[in-house]
Write a protein that holds these residues in place. Structure first.
Motif, PDB file in Angstrom:
ATOM      1  N   ILE A  12       0.870  -1.178   0.000  1.00 23.49           N
ATOM      2  CA  ILE A  12       0.000   0.000   0.000  1.00 23.49           C
ATOM      3  C   ILE A  12       0.906   1.228   0.000  1.00 23.49           C
ATOM      4  O   ILE A  12       1.281   1.745   1.048  1.00 23.49           O
ATOM      5  CB  ILE A  12      -0.939  -0.004   1.213  1.00 23.49           C
ATOM      6  N   ILE A  13       1.293   1.634  -1.199  1.00 25.44           N
ATOM      7  CA  ILE A  13       2.165   2.793  -1.364  1.00 25.44           C
ATOM      8  C   ILE A  13       1.427   3.804  -2.233  1.00 25.44           C
ATOM      9  O   ILE A  13       0.953   3.464  -3.310  1.00 25.44           O
ATOM     10  CB  ILE A  13       3.496   2.410  -2.054  1.00 25.44           C
ATOM     11  N   SER A  14       1.322   5.010  -1.758  1.00 25.74           N
ATOM     12  CA  SER A  14       0.707   6.062  -2.566  1.00 25.74           C
ATOM     13  C   SER A  14       1.556   7.319  -2.465  1.00 25.74           C
ATOM     14  O   SER A  14       2.235   7.553  -1.471  1.00 25.74           O
ATOM     15  CB  SER A  14      -0.725   6.338  -2.129  1.00 25.74           C
ATOM     16  N   ARG A  63      -0.647   8.863  -7.179  1.00 27.80           N
ATOM     17  CA  ARG A  63      -0.223   7.590  -7.763  1.00 27.80           C
ATOM     18  C   ARG A  63      -0.226   6.526  -6.674  1.00 27.80           C
ATOM     19  O   ARG A  63       0.192   6.779  -5.551  1.00 27.80           O
ATOM     20  CB  ARG A  63       1.188   7.701  -8.338  1.00 27.80           C
ATOM     21  N   ASN A  64      -0.696   5.338  -7.042  1.00 27.38           N
ATOM     22  CA  ASN A  64      -0.730   4.208  -6.120  1.00 27.38           C
ATOM     23  C   ASN A  64       0.114   3.071  -6.674  1.00 27.38           C
ATOM     24  O   ASN A  64       0.231   2.910  -7.889  1.00 27.38           O
ATOM     25  CB  ASN A  64      -2.157   3.724  -5.903  1.00 27.38           C
ATOM     26  N   LEU A  87       9.981  -1.228  -1.469  1.00 29.44           N
ATOM     27  CA  LEU A  87      10.499  -2.113  -2.504  1.00 29.44           C
ATOM     28  C   LEU A  87      12.010  -2.261  -2.369  1.00 29.44           C
ATOM     29  O   LEU A  87      12.692  -1.320  -1.965  1.00 29.44           O
ATOM     30  CB  LEU A  87      10.156  -1.544  -3.886  1.00 29.44           C
ATOM     31  N   PHE A  88      12.520  -3.436  -2.759  1.00 29.93           N
ATOM     32  CA  PHE A  88      13.944  -3.738  -2.683  1.00 29.93           C
ATOM     33  C   PHE A  88      14.376  -4.509  -3.929  1.00 29.93           C
ATOM     34  O   PHE A  88      13.545  -5.070  -4.641  1.00 29.93           O
ATOM     35  CB  PHE A  88      14.241  -4.601  -1.449  1.00 29.93           C
ATOM     36  N   CYS A  89      15.686  -4.576  -4.134  1.00 33.17           N
ATOM     37  CA  CYS A  89      16.271  -5.401  -5.193  1.00 33.17           C
ATOM     38  C   CYS A  89      16.532  -6.780  -4.599  1.00 33.17           C
ATOM     39  O   CYS A  89      17.414  -6.944  -3.757  1.00 33.17           O
ATOM     40  CB  CYS A  89      17.566  -4.772  -5.711  1.00 33.17           C
ATOM     41  N   GLY A  94       7.494   3.357  -4.464  1.00 26.95           N
ATOM     42  CA  GLY A  94       7.280   3.321  -5.908  1.00 26.95           C
ATOM     43  C   GLY A  94       7.502   4.669  -6.554  1.00 26.95           C
ATOM     44  O   GLY A  94       6.806   5.620  -6.261  1.00 26.95           O
ATOM     45  N   LYS A  95       8.506   4.760  -7.402  1.00 25.86           N
ATOM     46  CA  LYS A  95       8.827   6.010  -8.079  1.00 25.86           C
ATOM     47  C   LYS A  95       8.380   5.997  -9.531  1.00 25.86           C
ATOM     48  O   LYS A  95       8.253   7.036 -10.142  1.00 25.86           O
ATOM     49  CB  LYS A  95      10.342   6.247  -8.055  1.00 25.86           C
TER      50      LYS A  95
END
Length: 98
Positions: free
Chosen positions: A32-34, A46-47, A68-70, A90-91
């Protein structure tokens, strides 16, 4: 064992365990990233869209940190960056930042 939190908190993992974690696959939770961006005439919201996991096979997520990760960098001990230390939100520019 293949959670991002496990990989971040256990730095002394043997090569055999790292290989096993890689075989288990990357964690791809629905985060849940906005983010709200300010434009000239209006604001944009943006979501996070989980379909990003399909486009970027190296990307994994951590629901505990909501970032988020690699995955390959975490498992195999990649360079120290935002993708391996604190995580990224999230970019939308994953190719340019990874």
């Amino acid at each position: 064992m293949n959670s991002v939190d496990f990989l971040l908190t256990n730095k002394d993992i043997t090569y055999e365990i790292r290989t096993k974690i890689k075989r288990l696959g990357r964690p791809i939770p629905d985060l849940i990233i906005s983010k709200t961006d300010v434009g000239k005439s209006r604001n944009y919201s943006r979501n996070f869209n989980s379909s990003v996991y399909d486009r970027f096979k190296w990307l994994c997520g951590c629901p505990k940190r909501n970032k988020l990760f690699c995955f390959i960098c975490l498992v195999m001990g990649g360079n120290q960056s935002a993708w391996t230390q604190e995580g990224c939100i999230g970019k939308g520019r994953y190719k340019a930042t990874a």
